[in-house]
Design a protein around this motif. Structure first.
Motif, PDB file in Angstrom:
ATOM      1  N   LEU A  25       0.759  -1.468  -0.030  1.00  0.00           N
ATOM      2  CA  LEU A  25       0.094   0.078   0.001  1.00  0.00           C
ATOM      3  C   LEU A  25       0.692   1.330  -0.203  1.00  0.00           C
ATOM      4  O   LEU A  25       0.957   1.928  -0.200  1.00  0.00           O
ATOM      5  N   LEU A  32      -5.500   2.162  -7.643  1.00  0.00           N
ATOM      6  CA  LEU A  32      -6.617   1.904  -6.949  1.00  0.00           C
ATOM      7  C   LEU A  32      -7.171   0.891  -6.112  1.00  0.00           C
ATOM      8  O   LEU A  32      -6.725   0.648  -4.622  1.00  0.00           O
ATOM      9  N   TYR A  39      -6.307  -3.178   1.219  1.00  0.00           N
ATOM     10  CA  TYR A  39      -7.353  -2.189   2.652  1.00  0.00           C
ATOM     11  C   TYR A  39      -8.222  -3.379   3.089  1.00  0.00           C
ATOM     12  O   TYR A  39      -8.177  -3.520   4.015  1.00  0.00           O
TER      13      TYR A  39
ATOM     14  N   LEU B 272      -2.853   0.893   8.292  1.00  0.00           N
ATOM     15  CA  LEU B 272      -3.670   1.130   6.548  1.00  0.00           C
ATOM     16  C   LEU B 272      -4.869   1.797   5.929  1.00  0.00           C
ATOM     17  O   LEU B 272      -5.039   2.295   4.943  1.00  0.00           O
ATOM     18  N   LYS B 273      -5.174   2.635   6.371  1.00  0.00           N
ATOM     19  CA  LYS B 273      -6.548   3.410   6.824  1.00  0.00           C
ATOM     20  C   LYS B 273      -5.843   4.416   5.791  1.00  0.00           C
ATOM     21  O   LYS B 273      -6.192   5.003   5.014  1.00  0.00           O
ATOM     22  N   LEU B 275      -2.329   4.966   4.762  1.00  0.00           N
ATOM     23  CA  LEU B 275      -2.324   4.471   3.164  1.00  0.00           C
ATOM     24  C   LEU B 275      -3.380   4.396   1.795  1.00  0.00           C
ATOM     25  O   LEU B 275      -3.598   5.106   0.749  1.00  0.00           O
ATOM     26  N   VAL B 276      -4.705   4.018   2.389  1.00  0.00           N
ATOM     27  CA  VAL B 276      -5.492   3.747   0.871  1.00  0.00           C
ATOM     28  C   VAL B 276      -5.740   4.942   1.290  1.00  0.00           C
ATOM     29  O   VAL B 276      -6.107   5.227  -0.339  1.00  0.00           O
ATOM     30  N   LYS B 279      -3.923   7.209  -1.419  1.00  0.00           N
ATOM     31  CA  LYS B 279      -3.601   6.300  -2.300  1.00  0.00           C
ATOM     32  C   LYS B 279      -5.069   6.680  -2.945  1.00  0.00           C
ATOM     33  O   LYS B 279      -4.597   7.173  -4.193  1.00  0.00           O
ATOM     34  N   TYR B 280      -6.306   6.991  -2.915  1.00  0.00           N
ATOM     35  CA  TYR B 280      -7.395   7.256  -3.181  1.00  0.00           C
ATOM     36  C   TYR B 280      -7.212   8.674  -3.873  1.00  0.00           C
ATOM     37  O   TYR B 280      -7.675   9.163  -4.847  1.00  0.00           O
ATOM     38  N   ALA B 283      -4.975   9.266  -6.597  1.00  0.00           N
ATOM     39  CA  ALA B 283      -5.571   8.612  -7.362  1.00  0.00           C
ATOM     40  C   ALA B 283      -6.266  10.189  -8.034  1.00  0.00           C
ATOM     41  O   ALA B 283      -6.878   9.843  -9.857  1.00  0.00           O
TER      42      ALA B 283
END
Lengths: 79, 388
Positions: A25, A32, A39, B272-273, B275-276, B279-280, B283
């Motif tokens: 990640l 994505l 995730y 994790l939250k 990182l995502v 990434k979101y 993007a």
């Protein structure tokens, strides 16, 4: 990853996988949609680890020597 | 009365010491002071409350036991008087520990032998994930209870496997060696504890045997020794990867606090939250930039096509955003269609090529040149007969 697959995992391998997921990640080149899948997988794994920590109760056993090896039998205090 | 030179005097004294049978190969008991080793020779003073004597031990490395300043020892050797310095030394041939009994003496000698061999240098690192601990100890009593209680309090999910052994008396060292070797070859434990409660030196004897020390050093698994009280050191302690002051401390060293582990998992979940989200957002930004770029290209193409300017306006309404672009694309398509060479052909125009190149001037043609004429529905070949 299916539900059953998670169920049989050890705490260590779940933590190892979480670390791999975190690495992937953090990698900017992971797309994505793959990131979102990772995730979700990660969330499932953290819940699984938390459950192990909260619910699992380790065993205490005693090595009992047999003619052809040894086996673990439940340990009872004072035996 | 004769007068002697210093050399004569010292030589005479030297001879007195050399000739004295009673001083040859004698043992003296005392405390070691100013211990130092230089070029394999040990220099020290041996003293008691009232007196001291200088000692030298040649080839000290060959000794089974080497003391340090403050140790009580028995040295065996002979005195020697050195002419040059006019000094008396006791030349030591053997040093033995003293004052702690025969058992302690043997312990020190064995310890020194194993130390020289490098047996105590073989250490391995503690593994990261310990879920099953093998314990070599008595299955009854305070030691195993302490280990279980502490381990369970800190990490309730941990498994403890007890290899029951006699911790003192005849055959106990064989038991202990067997237990260590068993766990070494047992894939279902991650680390080993060798434990025993405190006791007199005699009680800890099994843990001071060469067999146990070697089994501990040879154990491929991470091994913690928790033998005796905090102040008792055994050969087992020296040979282990780690020495714990008490059995409870051994359990503590090998387990992690569950609260800390839970916090670790929680942190991973937060990470994790995070990182995502990163990434979101990245993007989304990329998508936004691509749309903007597309818009700019359309504007510049349309401008080049001479249809006026489409103004880009900041607009967060997504449908409007797309509508505007759609309209722009349609308009651009219309303009491009107007410029389509085929449409000109429909109006009766044709294109002429020579050797694959379009021609736009008669100057490019010579008599007898072969050309191709492209109509909207096909082409024809021709040859130039004349030009004007």
């Amino acid at each position: 990853m299916g539900k059953n697959e998670v169920k049989t995992k050890s705490f260590e391998s779940a933590m190892d996988e979480l670390n791999i997921i975190t690495r992937k990640l953090s990698d900017g080149s992971t797309p994505l949609d793959e990131g979102i899948a990772l995730y979700q997988q990660g969330l499932e794994l953290t819940k699984y680890c938390m459950d192990i920590l909260s619910e699992a109760r380790g065993k205490v056993t005693l090595i009992k020597k047999e003619f052809d090896g040894a086996l673990e039998v439940p340990y009872r205090e004072g035996e | 009365m004769p007068i002697y030179s210093v050399l004569q005097f010292n030589s005479y004294v030297k001879n007195i010491f050399r000739m004295e049978e009673l001083l040859r190969n004698i043992s003296i008991k005392g405390e070691v002071g100013d211990w130092s080793v230089s070029a394999d020779n040990a220099y020290f003073v041996l003293k008691d409350a009232e007196a001291q004597v200088n000692c030298v031990c040649f080839e000290a490395d060959a000794q089974d036991y080497l003391p340090k300043t403050g140790d009580k020892v028995i040295v065996t050797g002979s005195p020697a008087y050195y002419v040059k310095g006019g000094r008396l030394n006791f030349n030591v041939s053997k040093i033995e520990p003293c004052g702690e009994g025969e058992l302690y003496k043997q312990f020190l000698i064995l310890k020194n032998k194993l130390l020289k061999e490098g047996l105590f240098d073989r250490k391995s690192a503690m593994p990261d994930n310990i879920r099953r601990i093998g314990v070599v100890t008595s299955p009854t009593g305070a030691v195993i209870n302490d280990i279980i209680n502490v381990a369970k309090r800190r990490s309730p999910y941990i498994d403890i496997v007890v290899f029951p052994v006699k911790v003192q008396g005849i055959g106990s060292e064989l038991d202990i060696v067997e237990g260590i070797k068993f766990f070494d070859g047992y894939s279902r434990v991650d680390a080993v504890v060798v434990a025993r409660g405190g006791g007199a030196l005699e009680d800890l004897n099994a843990y001071n045997t060469e067999a146990v020390a070697r089994a501990v050093a040879d154990c491929g698994k991470f091994l913690v020794s928790a033998v005796g009280h905090e102040t008792d050191y055994t050969l087992c302690d020296f040979a282990a990867d780690l020495r714990a002051p008490t059995p409870s401390a051994a359990a503590e060293l090998l387990t992690s606090d569950i609260a800390a582990e839970k916090e670790g998992v929680k942190q991973i979940s937060l990470r994790l939250k995070e990182l995502v989200n990163i990434k979101y957002n990245a993007a989304r930004d990329r998508f936004g930039r691509s749309l903007l770029e597309l818009e700019n290209r359309i504007i510049s193409l349309t401008q080049r096509a001479g249809t006026g300017v489409i103004r880009a306006q900041a607009d967060l309404n997504m449908s409007m955003f797309f509508d505007r672009r759609e309209a722009a694309v349609v308009r651009m398509q219309d303009k491009l269609a107007g410029l389509n060479p085929l449409r000109l052909a429909e109006q009766g125009y044709a294109r002429i090529t020579k050797e694959g190149q379009y021609l736009d001037s008669v100057k490019d043609l010579s008599v007898n040149d072969k050309i191709k004429i492209y109509f909207q529905d096909g082409h024809a070949s021709a040859e130039i007969q004349s030009k004007g």
